[in-house]
Design a protein around this motif. Structure first.
Motif, PDB file in Angstrom:
ATOM      1  N   ALA A 157       0.836  -1.207   0.000  1.00 32.61           N
ATOM      2  CA  ALA A 157       0.000   0.000   0.000  1.00 32.61           C
ATOM      3  C   ALA A 157       0.867   1.252   0.000  1.00 32.61           C
ATOM      4  O   ALA A 157       0.564   2.243  -0.688  1.00 32.61           O
ATOM      5  CB  ALA A 157      -0.929  -0.011   1.218  1.00 32.61           C
ATOM      6  N   GLN A 158       1.951   1.216   0.768  1.00 34.22           N
ATOM      7  CA  GLN A 158       2.864   2.360   0.782  1.00 34.22           C
ATOM      8  C   GLN A 158       3.636   2.467  -0.523  1.00 34.22           C
ATOM      9  O   GLN A 158       3.966   3.565  -0.966  1.00 34.22           O
ATOM     10  CB  GLN A 158       3.824   2.234   1.959  1.00 34.22           C
ATOM     11  N   ARG A 160       2.427   1.782  -3.441  1.00 35.69           N
ATOM     12  CA  ARG A 160       1.528   2.426  -4.396  1.00 35.69           C
ATOM     13  C   ARG A 160       1.563   3.949  -4.256  1.00 35.69           C
ATOM     14  O   ARG A 160       1.446   4.678  -5.242  1.00 35.69           O
ATOM     15  CB  ARG A 160       0.092   1.919  -4.179  1.00 35.69           C
ATOM     16  N   ARG A 161       1.686   4.417  -3.017  1.00 38.29           N
ATOM     17  CA  ARG A 161       1.753   5.868  -2.808  1.00 38.29           C
ATOM     18  C   ARG A 161       3.126   6.438  -3.163  1.00 38.29           C
ATOM     19  O   ARG A 161       3.243   7.603  -3.575  1.00 38.29           O
ATOM     20  CB  ARG A 161       1.420   6.184  -1.349  1.00 38.29           C
ATOM     21  N   ALA A 162       4.164   5.602  -3.044  1.00 36.31           N
ATOM     22  CA  ALA A 162       5.525   6.095  -3.254  1.00 36.31           C
ATOM     23  C   ALA A 162       5.878   6.235  -4.734  1.00 36.31           C
ATOM     24  O   ALA A 162       6.568   7.187  -5.123  1.00 36.31           O
ATOM     25  CB  ALA A 162       6.521   5.163  -2.569  1.00 36.31           C
ATOM     26  N   PRO A 164       4.209   7.119  -7.584  1.00 38.13           N
ATOM     27  CA  PRO A 164       3.892   8.405  -8.236  1.00 38.13           C
ATOM     28  C   PRO A 164       4.770   9.558  -7.744  1.00 38.13           C
ATOM     29  O   PRO A 164       5.107  10.457  -8.522  1.00 38.13           O
ATOM     30  CB  PRO A 164       2.410   8.629  -7.865  1.00 38.13           C
ATOM     31  N   VAL A 165       5.146   9.525  -6.463  1.00 34.25           N
ATOM     32  CA  VAL A 165       6.012  10.579  -5.923  1.00 34.25           C
ATOM     33  C   VAL A 165       7.381  10.509  -6.582  1.00 34.25           C
ATOM     34  O   VAL A 165       7.969  11.543  -6.949  1.00 34.25           O
ATOM     35  CB  VAL A 165       6.126  10.441  -4.392  1.00 34.25           C
ATOM     36  N   TRP A 166       7.912   9.288  -6.756  1.00 30.20           N
ATOM     37  CA  TRP A 166       9.222   9.147  -7.407  1.00 30.20           C
ATOM     38  C   TRP A 166       9.172   9.652  -8.849  1.00 30.20           C
ATOM     39  O   TRP A 166      10.112  10.285  -9.327  1.00 30.20           O
ATOM     40  CB  TRP A 166       9.650   7.681  -7.427  1.00 30.20           C
ATOM     41  N   TRP A 186       4.632   0.412 -13.157  1.00 32.72           N
ATOM     42  CA  TRP A 186       3.549   0.965 -12.346  1.00 32.72           C
ATOM     43  C   TRP A 186       2.191   0.639 -12.960  1.00 32.72           C
ATOM     44  O   TRP A 186       1.232   0.285 -12.255  1.00 32.72           O
ATOM     45  CB  TRP A 186       3.748   2.470 -12.216  1.00 32.72           C
ATOM     46  N   ARG A 190      -0.830  -1.660 -11.301  1.00 39.73           N
ATOM     47  CA  ARG A 190      -2.219  -1.200 -11.172  1.00 39.73           C
ATOM     48  C   ARG A 190      -3.177  -2.137 -11.913  1.00 39.73           C
ATOM     49  O   ARG A 190      -4.303  -2.368 -11.456  1.00 39.73           O
ATOM     50  CB  ARG A 190      -2.352   0.227 -11.703  1.00 39.73           C
ATOM     51  N   ASP A 193      -3.778  -5.024  -9.709  1.00 44.31           N
ATOM     52  CA  ASP A 193      -4.689  -4.609  -8.637  1.00 44.31           C
ATOM     53  C   ASP A 193      -6.139  -4.633  -9.113  1.00 44.31           C
ATOM     54  O   ASP A 193      -7.034  -5.126  -8.415  1.00 44.31           O
ATOM     55  CB  ASP A 193      -4.340  -3.198  -8.148  1.00 44.31           C
TER      56      ASP A 193
END
Length: 343
Positions: A157-158, A160-162, A164-166, A186, A190, A193
């Motif tokens: 889960a983390q 998935r959030r990381a 897009p930031v990278w 990525w 998805r 998922d």
């Protein structure tokens, strides 16, 4: 030929048959092709004869076809056939061993699965495969980004959030070429998922429409995932004489190494369907977390075990009890009764 038993060694294109008469004498040995074997078997084998096969790939399909023709079919687990194979292993000896194994009075047989059971089992198998692919994809992302000095979080889960930031951070050390590769990874993650969520919804629909699955969800630690997987594996559970037999078939009972009157119990046998056993134990772990704040008899029972033994022992003990209660609920068509279950 008055045959009473026929052993069939299944394969993709070639089927070896071995039939015996009432005097236990082999009267029919033949290798048949896939296109002709059912027709030849109908012409040769009387309807009163029992037909045995190993519970392997396509066995349930052929068992249903033979049952539709009026035959009595018995499926045997491969590990129970192996001791009866004489000399070298080949198709003819395997068919003879199947015929011999099915004659044993204490032999345990595998229940023939229905189309509905195989449908539900297929959903779970596909979902399990996608989960493995998703974990592999996440680990690939972690491994590749670590080579650029970017440390990925452990939880998916983390992650998935990381990601897009990278991709948005131009100063994180990723090259333009690798960013393009990461975009593809990525999208793959998805997509997996989305497929898993789609199958989760389908399992929820199956659990909501099946009356047995709805009753099983009255058990603590049993949700749509566990309930549908259990039904797909055991069906109506009539093949088991009691709940302990069903728990043993799922590998939730101790393995023995006893001799000379001295009993020695080891860890659980881990026989049977590892997927269902894993779901039951994970459900038990979740229930134990909630049991810490409860005072009912079942919670007190499992917390008493958890206080004296390793938490995994308590989880397996609860999974064993859950399987036994599930057997009673499936075979008797009853709802969950909390008080008797705590005994």
């Amino acid at each position: 030929m008055d045959m009473i038993r026929v052993g069939i060694d299944l394969a993709k294109n070639v089927f070896q048959v071995h039939g015996i008469d009432r005097s236990e004498k082999a009267v029919w040995r033949r290798k048949l092709s896939r296109s002709e074997w059912l027709e030849v078997l109908q012409q040769t084998v009387p309807l009163h004869a029992e037909i045995g096969m190993e519970a392997c790939g396509s066995a349930h399909h052929w068992a249903r076809r033979l049952q539709a023709l009026g035959y009595t079919v018995k499926l045997i687990a491969p590990q129970f056939v192996k001791p009866y194979v004489k000399s070298n292993k080949n198709d003819a000896n395997d068919a003879e061993a199947i015929c011999e194994a099915m004659s044993r009075p204490a032999m345990r047989f595998v229940a023939v699965k229905t189309i509905e059971q195989q449908d539900v089992q297929a959903v779970h198998r596909v979902r399990s495969g996608l989960m493995e692919q998703r974990n592999a994809k996440a680990n690939q992302i972690r491994g590749l980004t670590s080579e650029y000095g970017v440390v990925a979080p452990r939880e998916i889960a983390q992650l998935r959030r990381a990601v897009p930031v990278w991709l948005e951070d131009i100063n994180c050390g990723l090259s333009d070429r690798f960013r393009r590769l990461l975009v593809g990874l990525w999208e793959d993650l998805r997509s997996l998922d989305d497929r898993i969520h789609e199958l989760d919804r389908e399992i929820m629909e199956i659990a909501a429409s099946d009356p047995v699955a709805r009753r099983l969800q009255q058990l603590r630690g049993v949700g749509p995932m566990v309930a549908t997987a259990l039904i797909a594996t055991v069906g109506n559970a009539k093949q088991f004489a009691n709940g302990r037999q069903m728990a043993a078939s799922l590998g939730l009972t101790p393995k023995q190494n006893s001799s000379g009157g001295k009993e020695r119990l080891l860890g659980i046998s881990k026989r049977g369907d590892a997927y269902v056993r894993c779901l039951l134990i994970h459900g038990a772990r979740a229930m134990i977390q909630m049991a810490r704040r409860r005072t009912d008899a079942l919670s007190v029972w499992v917390m008493c075990i958890a206080g004296k033994r390793h938490p995994n022992v308590a989880a397996v003990a609860l999974a064993n009890k859950t399987a036994r209660i599930a057997w009673a609920m499936i075979t008797r068509g009853t709802d969950y009764q909390p008080e008797p279950s705590a005994c």
